[in-house]
Motif scaffolding. Structure first.
Motif, PDB file in Angstrom:
ATOM      1  N   ASN A   1      -1.329 -54.871 -12.667  1.00  0.00           N
ATOM      2  CA  ASN A   1      -2.921 -54.462 -12.350  1.00  0.00           C
ATOM      3  C   ASN A   1      -3.163 -54.039 -11.056  1.00  0.00           C
ATOM      4  OD1 ASN A   1      -5.104 -55.872 -14.262  1.00  0.00           O
ATOM      5  ND2 ASN A   1      -2.905 -56.776 -14.513  1.00  0.00           N
ATOM      6  N   THR A   2      -2.087 -54.148 -10.194  1.00  0.00           N
ATOM      7  CA  THR A   2      -1.907 -53.478  -8.931  1.00  0.00           C
ATOM      8  C   THR A   2      -1.531 -52.048  -8.933  1.00  0.00           C
ATOM      9  OG1 THR A   2      -1.598 -55.450  -7.507  1.00  0.00           O
ATOM     10  CG2 THR A   2      -1.054 -53.258  -6.304  1.00  0.00           C
ATOM     11  N   ALA A   3      -0.494 -51.636  -9.941  1.00  0.00           N
ATOM     12  CA  ALA A   3      -0.586 -50.598 -10.321  1.00  0.00           C
ATOM     13  C   ALA A   3      -1.652 -49.762 -10.941  1.00  0.00           C
ATOM     14  CB  ALA A   3       0.942 -50.225 -11.263  1.00  0.00           C
ATOM     15  N   ALA A   4      -2.470 -50.627 -11.617  1.00  0.00           N
ATOM     16  CA  ALA A   4      -3.723 -50.127 -12.268  1.00  0.00           C
ATOM     17  C   ALA A   4      -4.742 -49.484 -11.071  1.00  0.00           C
ATOM     18  CB  ALA A   4      -4.363 -50.856 -13.227  1.00  0.00           C
ATOM     19  N   VAL A   5      -4.687 -49.969 -10.203  1.00  0.00           N
ATOM     20  CA  VAL A   5      -5.591 -49.528  -8.701  1.00  0.00           C
ATOM     21  C   VAL A   5      -5.168 -48.377  -8.458  1.00  0.00           C
ATOM     22  CG1 VAL A   5      -6.471 -50.114  -6.488  1.00  0.00           C
ATOM     23  CG2 VAL A   5      -6.102 -52.112  -8.228  1.00  0.00           C
ATOM     24  N   ALA A   6      -3.646 -48.374  -8.142  1.00  0.00           N
ATOM     25  CA  ALA A   6      -3.059 -46.996  -7.537  1.00  0.00           C
ATOM     26  C   ALA A   6      -3.480 -45.861  -8.785  1.00  0.00           C
ATOM     27  CB  ALA A   6      -1.531 -47.219  -7.448  1.00  0.00           C
ATOM     28  N   LEU A   7      -3.074 -46.019  -9.802  1.00  0.00           N
ATOM     29  CA  LEU A   7      -3.377 -45.007 -10.970  1.00  0.00           C
ATOM     30  C   LEU A   7      -4.785 -44.578 -11.023  1.00  0.00           C
ATOM     31  CD1 LEU A   7      -1.409 -43.546 -13.109  1.00  0.00           C
ATOM     32  CD2 LEU A   7      -2.195 -45.132 -14.701  1.00  0.00           C
ATOM     33  N   THR A   8      -5.794 -45.576 -10.760  1.00  0.00           N
ATOM     34  CA  THR A   8      -7.129 -45.353 -10.715  1.00  0.00           C
ATOM     35  C   THR A   8      -7.604 -44.213  -9.321  1.00  0.00           C
ATOM     36  OG1 THR A   8      -7.858 -47.413 -11.534  1.00  0.00           O
ATOM     37  CG2 THR A   8      -9.537 -46.338 -10.061  1.00  0.00           C
ATOM     38  N   TYR A   9      -6.683 -44.484  -8.242  1.00  0.00           N
ATOM     39  CA  TYR A   9      -6.989 -43.547  -7.235  1.00  0.00           C
ATOM     40  C   TYR A   9      -6.573 -42.094  -7.635  1.00  0.00           C
ATOM     41  CZ  TYR A   9      -5.717 -41.214  -3.224  1.00  0.00           C
ATOM     42  OH  TYR A   9      -5.513 -40.174  -2.208  1.00  0.00           O
TER      43      TYR A   9
ATOM     44  N   GLN B   1      -3.665 -59.759 -22.965  1.00  0.00           N
ATOM     45  CA  GLN B   1      -4.907 -58.949 -22.591  1.00  0.00           C
ATOM     46  C   GLN B   1      -4.920 -58.525 -21.113  1.00  0.00           C
ATOM     47  OE1 GLN B   1      -5.182 -61.678 -24.494  1.00  0.00           O
ATOM     48  NE2 GLN B   1      -6.993 -62.544 -24.344  1.00  0.00           N
ATOM     49  N   ASN B   2      -4.024 -59.369 -20.239  1.00  0.00           N
ATOM     50  CA  ASN B   2      -4.314 -59.287 -18.604  1.00  0.00           C
ATOM     51  C   ASN B   2      -3.488 -57.781 -18.389  1.00  0.00           C
ATOM     52  OD1 ASN B   2      -5.914 -61.387 -18.905  1.00  0.00           O
ATOM     53  ND2 ASN B   2      -4.766 -62.468 -17.602  1.00  0.00           N
ATOM     54  N   VAL B   3      -2.580 -57.600 -19.207  1.00  0.00           N
ATOM     55  CA  VAL B   3      -1.848 -56.585 -18.593  1.00  0.00           C
ATOM     56  C   VAL B   3      -2.326 -55.114 -19.142  1.00  0.00           C
ATOM     57  CG1 VAL B   3       0.230 -57.736 -18.789  1.00  0.00           C
ATOM     58  CG2 VAL B   3      -0.284 -56.526 -20.916  1.00  0.00           C
ATOM     59  N   LEU B   4      -3.786 -55.185 -19.869  1.00  0.00           N
ATOM     60  CA  LEU B   4      -4.208 -53.817 -20.411  1.00  0.00           C
ATOM     61  C   LEU B   4      -4.633 -52.981 -19.570  1.00  0.00           C
ATOM     62  CD1 LEU B   4      -6.765 -55.414 -23.282  1.00  0.00           C
ATOM     63  CD2 LEU B   4      -4.956 -53.637 -23.707  1.00  0.00           C
ATOM     64  N   PRO B   5      -4.973 -53.122 -18.292  1.00  0.00           N
ATOM     65  CA  PRO B   5      -5.735 -52.256 -17.325  1.00  0.00           C
ATOM     66  C   PRO B   5      -5.040 -51.041 -17.066  1.00  0.00           C
ATOM     67  CG  PRO B   5      -6.442 -54.293 -16.721  1.00  0.00           C
ATOM     68  CD  PRO B   5      -5.421 -54.412 -17.792  1.00  0.00           C
ATOM     69  N   VAL B   6      -3.747 -51.391 -16.826  1.00  0.00           N
ATOM     70  CA  VAL B   6      -2.928 -50.086 -16.249  1.00  0.00           C
ATOM     71  C   VAL B   6      -2.504 -49.184 -17.572  1.00  0.00           C
ATOM     72  CG1 VAL B   6      -0.483 -51.493 -16.821  1.00  0.00           C
ATOM     73  CG2 VAL B   6      -0.608 -49.748 -15.178  1.00  0.00           C
ATOM     74  N   PHE B   7      -2.342 -49.718 -18.797  1.00  0.00           N
ATOM     75  CA  PHE B   7      -2.193 -48.846 -19.857  1.00  0.00           C
ATOM     76  C   PHE B   7      -3.469 -48.214 -20.342  1.00  0.00           C
ATOM     77  CE2 PHE B   7       0.865 -52.121 -20.273  1.00  0.00           C
ATOM     78  CZ  PHE B   7       2.209 -51.486 -20.636  1.00  0.00           C
ATOM     79  N   VAL B   8      -4.758 -48.871 -19.981  1.00  0.00           N
ATOM     80  CA  VAL B   8      -5.992 -48.037 -20.377  1.00  0.00           C
ATOM     81  C   VAL B   8      -6.349 -47.099 -19.319  1.00  0.00           C
ATOM     82  CG1 VAL B   8      -8.489 -48.488 -20.495  1.00  0.00           C
ATOM     83  CG2 VAL B   8      -6.911 -50.139 -21.612  1.00  0.00           C
ATOM     84  N   VAL B   9      -5.856 -47.324 -18.143  1.00  0.00           N
ATOM     85  CA  VAL B   9      -6.249 -46.147 -17.148  1.00  0.00           C
ATOM     86  C   VAL B   9      -5.300 -44.917 -17.321  1.00  0.00           C
ATOM     87  CG1 VAL B   9      -6.137 -45.517 -14.708  1.00  0.00           C
ATOM     88  CG2 VAL B   9      -7.097 -47.657 -15.326  1.00  0.00           C
ATOM     89  N   ALA B  10      -3.889 -45.432 -17.898  1.00  0.00           N
ATOM     90  CA  ALA B  10      -3.045 -44.464 -17.973  1.00  0.00           C
ATOM     91  C   ALA B  10      -3.545 -43.572 -19.417  1.00  0.00           C
ATOM     92  CB  ALA B  10      -1.592 -44.715 -18.235  1.00  0.00           C
TER      93      ALA B  10
ATOM     94  N   LEU C   1      -1.958 -45.199 -26.601  1.00  0.00           N
ATOM     95  CA  LEU C   1      -3.148 -45.869 -27.720  1.00  0.00           C
ATOM     96  C   LEU C   1      -2.428 -47.015 -28.446  1.00  0.00           C
ATOM     97  CD1 LEU C   1      -5.818 -45.870 -29.283  1.00  0.00           C
ATOM     98  CD2 LEU C   1      -4.733 -43.692 -30.513  1.00  0.00           C
ATOM     99  N   ALA C   2      -1.216 -46.730 -29.089  1.00  0.00           N
ATOM    100  CA  ALA C   2      -0.253 -47.679 -29.841  1.00  0.00           C
ATOM    101  C   ALA C   2      -0.040 -49.011 -29.176  1.00  0.00           C
ATOM    102  CB  ALA C   2       0.783 -47.084 -30.295  1.00  0.00           C
ATOM    103  N   LEU C   3       0.256 -48.828 -27.688  1.00  0.00           N
ATOM    104  CA  LEU C   3       0.447 -50.137 -27.269  1.00  0.00           C
ATOM    105  C   LEU C   3      -0.449 -50.863 -26.935  1.00  0.00           C
ATOM    106  CD1 LEU C   3       3.348 -48.672 -24.643  1.00  0.00           C
ATOM    107  CD2 LEU C   3       3.861 -49.979 -26.698  1.00  0.00           C
ATOM    108  N   ILE C   4      -1.702 -50.185 -26.611  1.00  0.00           N
ATOM    109  CA  ILE C   4      -2.994 -50.834 -26.104  1.00  0.00           C
ATOM    110  C   ILE C   4      -3.484 -51.612 -27.358  1.00  0.00           C
ATOM    111  CG2 ILE C   4      -5.589 -50.793 -25.527  1.00  0.00           C
ATOM    112  CD1 ILE C   4      -4.601 -48.202 -23.905  1.00  0.00           C
ATOM    113  N   ALA C   5      -3.457 -50.874 -28.484  1.00  0.00           N
ATOM    114  CA  ALA C   5      -4.050 -51.673 -29.934  1.00  0.00           C
ATOM    115  C   ALA C   5      -3.058 -52.678 -30.240  1.00  0.00           C
ATOM    116  CB  ALA C   5      -4.076 -50.536 -30.933  1.00  0.00           C
ATOM    117  N   GLN C   6      -1.610 -52.627 -29.860  1.00  0.00           N
ATOM    118  CA  GLN C   6      -0.879 -54.036 -30.128  1.00  0.00           C
ATOM    119  C   GLN C   6      -0.851 -55.032 -28.959  1.00  0.00           C
ATOM    120  OE1 GLN C   6       2.771 -52.730 -32.236  1.00  0.00           O
ATOM    121  NE2 GLN C   6       2.055 -50.769 -31.377  1.00  0.00           N
TER     122      GLN C   6
ATOM    123  N   ILE D   1     -11.960 -56.603 -20.914  1.00  0.00           N
ATOM    124  CA  ILE D   1     -11.164 -56.136 -20.092  1.00  0.00           C
ATOM    125  C   ILE D   1     -10.808 -54.645 -20.439  1.00  0.00           C
ATOM    126  CG2 ILE D   1      -8.532 -56.563 -19.551  1.00  0.00           C
ATOM    127  CD1 ILE D   1      -9.067 -59.264 -19.918  1.00  0.00           C
ATOM    128  N   LEU D   2     -10.928 -54.393 -21.618  1.00  0.00           N
ATOM    129  CA  LEU D   2     -10.785 -52.797 -22.007  1.00  0.00           C
ATOM    130  C   LEU D   2     -11.365 -51.724 -21.076  1.00  0.00           C
ATOM    131  CD1 LEU D   2      -9.071 -51.871 -24.368  1.00  0.00           C
ATOM    132  CD2 LEU D   2     -11.116 -51.703 -26.014  1.00  0.00           C
TER     133      LEU D   2
END
Length: 634
Positions: free
Chosen positions: A92-100, A135-144, A168-173, A335-336
């Motif tokens: 989730n910290t990586a998701a913050v970096a990817l957001t930037y 579902q807590n690991v979703l954000p980094v995959f969703v931002v990507a 998309l496949a990973l997020i849905a699973q 979270i999505l």
């Protein structure tokens, strides 16, 4: 903002994001679902299994195994639930970096810094970054996923399409709410079809399909039960409500995090913090303004305009999709959409800073997001301190740190009996937790509400605090155990007592209230020793054999005419935990007056009776009879 200043801001923001998400990992929930997911991941890391499915879900269909393999990755390095917890925080910290980096590419450095700052401290984003939950690991995959959508479709960088489809496949699973992105990708494929290469699309689709192979194999191998569960879900009537927008607003603004303190304690938590409601609502207002900016912006490139609209769609898609629903809607379904609210709020502030150039306007423009962030940090840290120190009934469970202390203390024993509310790890929370925390150490489980076990050999008894713990009273009064150590829990939860039992079985037998003239042997080699208790709780004393099949005990109260006036059935502790010579007391809540108690056993699975044997070893009946009252209590 200079590039150097921008990088310095990003470094500080990422340190903040990491501290909030990865700091104090011992203050995290670790309940039955977390224990089940961690156990499956640990199986992978220990090369014991390659699961085809994950844990069960609330919709009646099991989760896929993608989250299991994701959580197994850190366990190859450190086999501890703390490792898996920190892994969630790191992703989730990586998701913050990817957001930037996403925001910087399409909206500039200032908007990127503001978005990362708001996302770093967003309360629900932080809360959903701190425990072992798929579902807590979703954000980094969703931002990507959103980033690759912009690259592949808006910028026509076709080589990014396979990555987009894979994500998309990973997020849905990871969580079935991710299926909401399927129509978005479909729409982008149609609208920007001129930017799509058929061969690249085929490779991406094949790559995405490969990730689903384990779950498809599971469905092919399993019975029709899973399909019937799915059919039942689809057959439920749909209802319309605005609850989805209410929950989306809650997650977006960071309100109601006091719910983690529970219905009994949330007011006590709120009394410890200032009222920042106005600032949180201001953050929500900025998100709405950002949505307006996304629609109305002019004099910008087509890619930037389309990126702005993509952010707005990202924000609105989950609440719109759940307007009609056949199952309850929960906050974690949203979270999505993280961190879309933060990105739009940053877009609003960036637009205001561009339009109003006065020094006062500039100071105010930067002060608003900094003030919102400061308030959110204050609220979260106060909450973390509160739930880490005080019991929160009906909400945040006993923090992982306390559970690990108990497990570490218990591992020193040659044998461990966990006495708690429940005895089956598959369904009961405390056994599920310690089944995995004590993996590799000898242990067994006893439901202290219905059973007390006095081991024949050397063992430690872990007494988990609980209501109606009849076993606790038995250990205190019958002896044969000594206090080894205690592990204090949060204020209001009491403490875990660990007792050392040596010769406890024989010691308990010396205090058997009503021993039978001769013990009775059953066909499963259990030995009925006698009875006891009072007018409220009747006791059946018996000696366990070595292993066997799970059984349930029954007790029927009969009056003088032989009529049944009361009855109770209680399961024993799992037969896999039986050790030859253990003395067991089973407790029955029997109301009504009567003169005789008729008791026996039957197999829990088949319901076949366990026969009473005569002196020759032949079946002689299916029950034994005992006097109703204990003479010692008259």
């Amino acid at each position: 903002m200079s590039r150097r200043t921008e990088w310095a801001c990003l470094a500080v923001i990422l340190l903040l994001a990491a501290a909030l998400r990865m700091g104090w990992p011992e203050i995290t929930e670790f309940k039955r679902d977390e224990a089940a997911l961690y156990s499956l991941a640990l199986d992978v890391a220990e090369f014991k299994a390659l699961p085809l499915r994950g844990i069960g879900s609330s919709v009646g269909l099991p989760n896929t195994a993608v989250s299991v393999y994701l959580f197994a990755l850190p366990l190859f390095v450190w086999k501890s639930p703390l490792a898996a917890t920190l892994w969630v925080g790191l992703l989730n910290t990586a998701a913050v970096a990817l957001t930037y980096f996403f925001m910087r590419r399409y909206f500039g450095g200032r908007a990127a810094v503001l978005a990362a700052l708001l996302y770093a401290a967003a309360p629900w984003a932080v809360i959903y970054s701190r425990k072992i939950w798929a579902q807590n690991v979703l954000p980094v995959f969703v931002v990507a996923y959103i980033f690759t959508a912009a690259l592949a479709f808006l910028e026509a960088r076709r080589r990014w399409l396979p990555a987009h489809l894979l994500l998309l496949a990973l997020i849905a699973q990871i969580h079935y709410s991710g299926l909401l992105f399927l129509p978005l990708t479909g729409a982008l494929l149609i609208i920007f079809r001129q930017n799509v290469d058929g061969r690249v699309l085929g490779w991406g689709a094949a790559l995405a399909a490969i990730t689903a192979v384990p779950f498809l194999l599971y469905l092919a191998q399993s019975s029709g039960g899973n399909m019937s569960g799915l059919s039942g879900l689809l057959g439920r009537p749909f209802q319309f409500s605005l609850e989805s927008f209410q929950l989306a607003a809650l997650v977006s603004m960071g309100t109601e995090i006091h719910s983690l303190a529970g219905p009994q304690e949330f007011r006590n938590y709120l009394a410890t913090v200032p009222d920042f409601t106005g600032l949180l609502w201001l953050g929500g207002a900025l998100t709405l303004i950002g949505g307006w900016v996304a629609v109305r912006r002019q004099n910008i490139s087509a890619v930037t305009r389309h990126s702005s609209l993509l952010l707005l769609i990202w924000l609105l898609l989950p609440p719109l999709a759940f307007l009609m629903h056949s199952t309850p809607v929960y906050p974690h379904y949203f979270i999505l959409m993280l961190p879309a609210p933060c990105l739009l709020a940053a877009l609003a502030v960036d637009n205001l800073l561009t339009r109003f150039q006065s020094k006062l306007a500039q100071v105010a423009g930067y002060a608003i997001p900094v003030g919102i962030t400061g308030a959110q940090i204050w609220l979260f840290l106060a909450l973390l301190n509160f739930i880490g120190a005080r019991a929160t009934p009906g909400a945040f469970g006993a923090p992982l740190g306390y559970l690990l202390q108990v497990a570490q203390a218990a591992r020193a024993a040659p044998d461990v009996l966990i006495v708690s509310a429940g005895a089956r790890p598959q369904v009961d929370e405390t056994p599920a937790i310690f089944e995995v925390l004590l993996r590799g150490a000898p242990h067994r489980f006893v439901d202290g509400r219905t059973t007390a076990v006095f081991p024949a050999g050397e063992a430690w008894v872990v007494l988990w605090p609980m209501d109606d713990a009849l076993a606790t009273t038995a250990y205190e009064t019958l002896g044969g155990v000594q206090l080894q150590t205690t592990v204090p829990l949060r204020q209001g939860e009491g403490q875990v007592r660990i007792l050392a039992a040596s010769g406890a079985a024989e010691s308990a037998l010396t205090k058997l209230p009503q021993p039978r003239e001769a013990s009775a042997l059953l066909s499963n080699f259990a030995e009925i020793l006698g009875s006891g208790g009072d007018g409220q709780v009747w006791q059946l004393w018996w000696r366990a054999p070595e292993g066997g099949e799970d059984v349930t005990l029954f007790a029927h109260v009969l009056d003088a005419a032989g009529n049944r006036v009361a009855q109770a059935d209680v399961p024993t502790y799992p037969a896999s935990g039986w050790r030859a010579g253990d003395v067991v007391i089973s407790f029955f809540a029997l109301s009504g007056s009567g003169v005789i108690v008729r008791a026996g056993m039957y197999q829990s699975g088949s319901l076949a009776p366990v026969e009473v044997l005569d002196v020759s070893g032949n079946p002689s009946g299916q029950w034994l009879e005992f006097p109703r009252e204990n003479p010692n209590n008259k």
